[in-house]
Design a protein around this motif. Sequence first.
Motif, mmCIF file in Angstrom:
data_model
loop_
_atom_site.group_PDB
_atom_site.id
_atom_site.type_symbol
_atom_site.label_atom_id
_atom_site.label_comp_id
_atom_site.label_asym_id
_atom_site.label_seq_id
_atom_site.Cartn_x
_atom_site.Cartn_y
_atom_site.Cartn_z
ATOM 1 N N THR A 108 0.834 -1.202 0.000
ATOM 2 C CA THR A 108 0.000 0.000 0.000
ATOM 3 C C THR A 108 0.867 1.250 0.000
ATOM 4 O O THR A 108 1.901 1.323 0.660
ATOM 5 C CB THR A 108 -0.910 -0.002 1.242
ATOM 6 N N TRP A 109 0.409 2.245 -0.732
ATOM 7 C CA TRP A 109 1.044 3.561 -0.822
ATOM 8 C C TRP A 109 -0.042 4.578 -0.543
ATOM 9 O O TRP A 109 -1.117 4.525 -1.136
ATOM 10 C CB TRP A 109 1.625 3.730 -2.219
ATOM 11 N N ILE A 110 0.209 5.514 0.381
ATOM 12 C CA ILE A 110 -0.829 6.452 0.824
ATOM 13 C C ILE A 110 -0.442 7.886 0.461
ATOM 14 O O ILE A 110 0.644 8.347 0.799
ATOM 15 C CB ILE A 110 -1.066 6.342 2.340
ATOM 16 N N LEU A 111 -1.372 8.567 -0.184
ATOM 17 C CA LEU A 111 -1.232 9.991 -0.477
ATOM 18 C C LEU A 111 -2.090 10.721 0.550
ATOM 19 O O LEU A 111 -3.278 10.409 0.710
ATOM 20 C CB LEU A 111 -1.712 10.303 -1.897
ATOM 21 N N ARG A 112 -1.467 11.680 1.246
ATOM 22 C CA ARG A 112 -2.184 12.365 2.327
ATOM 23 C C ARG A 112 -1.792 13.826 2.398
ATOM 24 O O ARG A 112 -0.787 14.235 1.816
ATOM 25 C CB ARG A 112 -1.916 11.683 3.662
ATOM 26 N N ASN A 113 -2.586 14.552 3.126
ATOM 27 C CA ASN A 113 -2.259 15.917 3.510
ATOM 28 C C ASN A 113 -2.470 15.975 5.014
ATOM 29 O O ASN A 113 -3.587 16.211 5.485
ATOM 30 C CB ASN A 113 -3.136 16.926 2.772
ATOM 31 N N GLY A 114 -1.425 15.682 5.760
ATOM 32 C CA GLY A 114 -1.543 15.578 7.213
ATOM 33 C C GLY A 114 -2.410 14.392 7.578
ATOM 34 O O GLY A 114 -2.166 13.266 7.148
ATOM 35 N N ASP A 115 -3.453 14.649 8.346
ATOM 36 C CA ASP A 115 -4.357 13.578 8.774
ATOM 37 C C ASP A 115 -5.391 13.197 7.717
ATOM 38 O O ASP A 115 -6.102 12.202 7.875
ATOM 39 C CB ASP A 115 -5.095 13.990 10.057
ATOM 40 N N THR A 116 -5.483 13.977 6.652
ATOM 41 C CA THR A 116 -6.461 13.702 5.603
ATOM 42 C C THR A 116 -5.869 12.753 4.566
ATOM 43 O O THR A 116 -4.871 13.069 3.916
ATOM 44 C CB THR A 116 -6.893 15.013 4.896
ATOM 45 N N ILE A 117 -6.476 11.586 4.449
ATOM 46 C CA ILE A 117 -6.050 10.602 3.452
ATOM 47 C C ILE A 117 -6.709 10.981 2.123
ATOM 48 O O ILE A 117 -7.937 11.048 2.026
ATOM 49 C CB ILE A 117 -6.471 9.164 3.849
ATOM 50 N N ILE A 118 -5.889 11.205 1.112
ATOM 51 C CA ILE A 118 -6.391 11.551 -0.213
ATOM 52 C C ILE A 118 -6.654 10.285 -1.016
ATOM 53 O O ILE A 118 -7.687 10.149 -1.660
ATOM 54 C CB ILE A 118 -5.406 12.482 -0.945
ATOM 55 N N SER A 119 -5.709 9.346 -0.954
ATOM 56 C CA SER A 119 -5.909 8.067 -1.642
ATOM 57 C C SER A 119 -5.019 6.999 -1.036
ATOM 58 O O SER A 119 -3.954 7.292 -0.486
ATOM 59 C CB SER A 119 -5.636 8.192 -3.150
ATOM 60 N N THR A 120 -5.495 5.787 -1.138
ATOM 61 C CA THR A 120 -4.742 4.616 -0.717
ATOM 62 C C THR A 120 -4.756 3.647 -1.891
ATOM 63 O O THR A 120 -5.828 3.224 -2.331
ATOM 64 C CB THR A 120 -5.395 3.951 0.521
ATOM 65 N N ASP A 121 -3.590 3.363 -2.398
ATOM 66 C CA ASP A 121 -3.459 2.513 -3.585
ATOM 67 C C ASP A 121 -2.290 1.567 -3.403
ATOM 68 O O ASP A 121 -1.468 1.750 -2.502
ATOM 69 C CB ASP A 121 -3.196 3.378 -4.829
ATOM 70 N N THR A 122 -2.188 0.596 -4.282
ATOM 71 C CA THR A 122 -0.980 -0.214 -4.297
ATOM 72 C C THR A 122 0.116 0.585 -4.995
ATOM 73 O O THR A 122 -0.157 1.529 -5.750
ATOM 74 C CB THR A 122 -1.174 -1.547 -5.047
ATOM 75 N N LYS A 123 1.347 0.187 -4.772
ATOM 76 C CA LYS A 123 2.461 0.860 -5.444
ATOM 77 C C LYS A 123 2.350 0.714 -6.962
ATOM 78 O O LYS A 123 2.669 1.645 -7.692
ATOM 79 C CB LYS A 123 3.789 0.319 -4.922
ATOM 80 N N GLY A 124 1.866 -0.404 -7.428
ATOM 81 C CA GLY A 124 1.648 -0.597 -8.857
ATOM 82 C C GLY A 124 0.613 0.360 -9.405
ATOM 83 O O GLY A 124 0.764 0.901 -10.504
ATOM 84 N N GLU A 125 -0.452 0.587 -8.633
ATOM 85 C CA GLU A 125 -1.490 1.533 -9.065
ATOM 86 C C GLU A 125 -0.941 2.961 -9.107
ATOM 87 O O GLU A 125 -1.308 3.750 -9.980
ATOM 88 C CB GLU A 125 -2.703 1.447 -8.136
ATOM 89 N N VAL A 126 -0.046 3.297 -8.195
ATOM 90 C CA VAL A 126 0.554 4.628 -8.184
ATOM 91 C C VAL A 126 1.421 4.820 -9.431
ATOM 92 O O VAL A 126 1.416 5.895 -10.039
ATOM 93 C CB VAL A 126 1.364 4.864 -6.893
ATOM 94 N N ILE A 127 2.138 3.792 -9.832
ATOM 95 C CA ILE A 127 2.943 3.883 -11.053
ATOM 96 C C ILE A 127 2.038 4.120 -12.256
ATOM 97 O O ILE A 127 2.311 4.992 -13.090
ATOM 98 C CB ILE A 127 3.811 2.621 -11.230
ATOM 99 N N ARG A 128 0.955 3.385 -12.348
ATOM 100 C CA ARG A 128 0.016 3.584 -13.461
ATOM 101 C C ARG A 128 -0.579 4.991 -13.419
ATOM 102 O O ARG A 128 -0.756 5.637 -14.445
ATOM 103 C CB ARG A 128 -1.112 2.546 -13.413
ATOM 104 N N MET A 129 -0.874 5.496 -12.215
ATOM 105 C CA MET A 129 -1.396 6.850 -12.078
ATOM 106 C C MET A 129 -0.366 7.865 -12.561
ATOM 107 O O MET A 129 -0.712 8.856 -13.212
ATOM 108 C CB MET A 129 -1.786 7.128 -10.623
ATOM 109 N N ALA A 130 0.911 7.634 -12.284
ATOM 110 C CA ALA A 130 1.961 8.537 -12.764
ATOM 111 C C ALA A 130 1.988 8.552 -14.289
ATOM 112 O O ALA A 130 2.160 9.611 -14.904
ATOM 113 C CB ALA A 130 3.318 8.128 -12.206
ATOM 114 N N TYR A 131 1.806 7.399 -14.897
ATOM 115 C CA TYR A 131 1.747 7.337 -16.362
ATOM 116 C C TYR A 131 0.531 8.110 -16.874
ATOM 117 O O TYR A 131 0.625 8.845 -17.856
ATOM 118 C CB TYR A 131 1.669 5.891 -16.852
#
Length: 165
Positions: A108-131
């Motif tokens: 799991t890889w978590i994108l957050r702004n402090g205590d606010t979770i923006i997204s929780t994805d797998t590392k593979g999903e984050v790579i695809r999102m970067a693409y």
Amino acid sequence: MNIIESLAAEMDMESNTTRKMLSRIPDDKLDWQPHPKSMPMRALAVHIAELPSWVSMALHADGLDFATLDFTPTPVASTADVIAIFEKSLAEGKAALSTATEADLEPTWILRNGDTIISTDTKGEVIRMAYSQTVHHRAQLGVYLRLLDIPIPGSYGPSADEPWS
């Protein structure tokens, strides 16, 4: 072809198109923006150029917290500077993928702004999102270039400026 090989092949394919698009930016238009709410071309170009390094970030970190991020955009004075950032970022992303395993894509890889979770994805999903981010922002750059009457290279086939030969 396994997932890592597929991600590497996609990175290679997209990098060729991205490089062509970035190379069209005129040095004297880096501060141009189509609207006050739009990013200046310099900021957009640097963001696109840095996106391949997100592969390494996804694989080597458990997330990103905007609240603690100490980010300063890389300064650029020319299109050549943007291309240099892109090539460095691409090499970093490729190197990270070349040593990754499919198991490395699962945590799991978590994108957050402090205590606010923006997204929780797998590392593979984050790579695809970067693409996907690369494609999205590259299209945005294409609109900037079109508005400046700069010829647009083809992405997945011909463009109005570069038809089939």
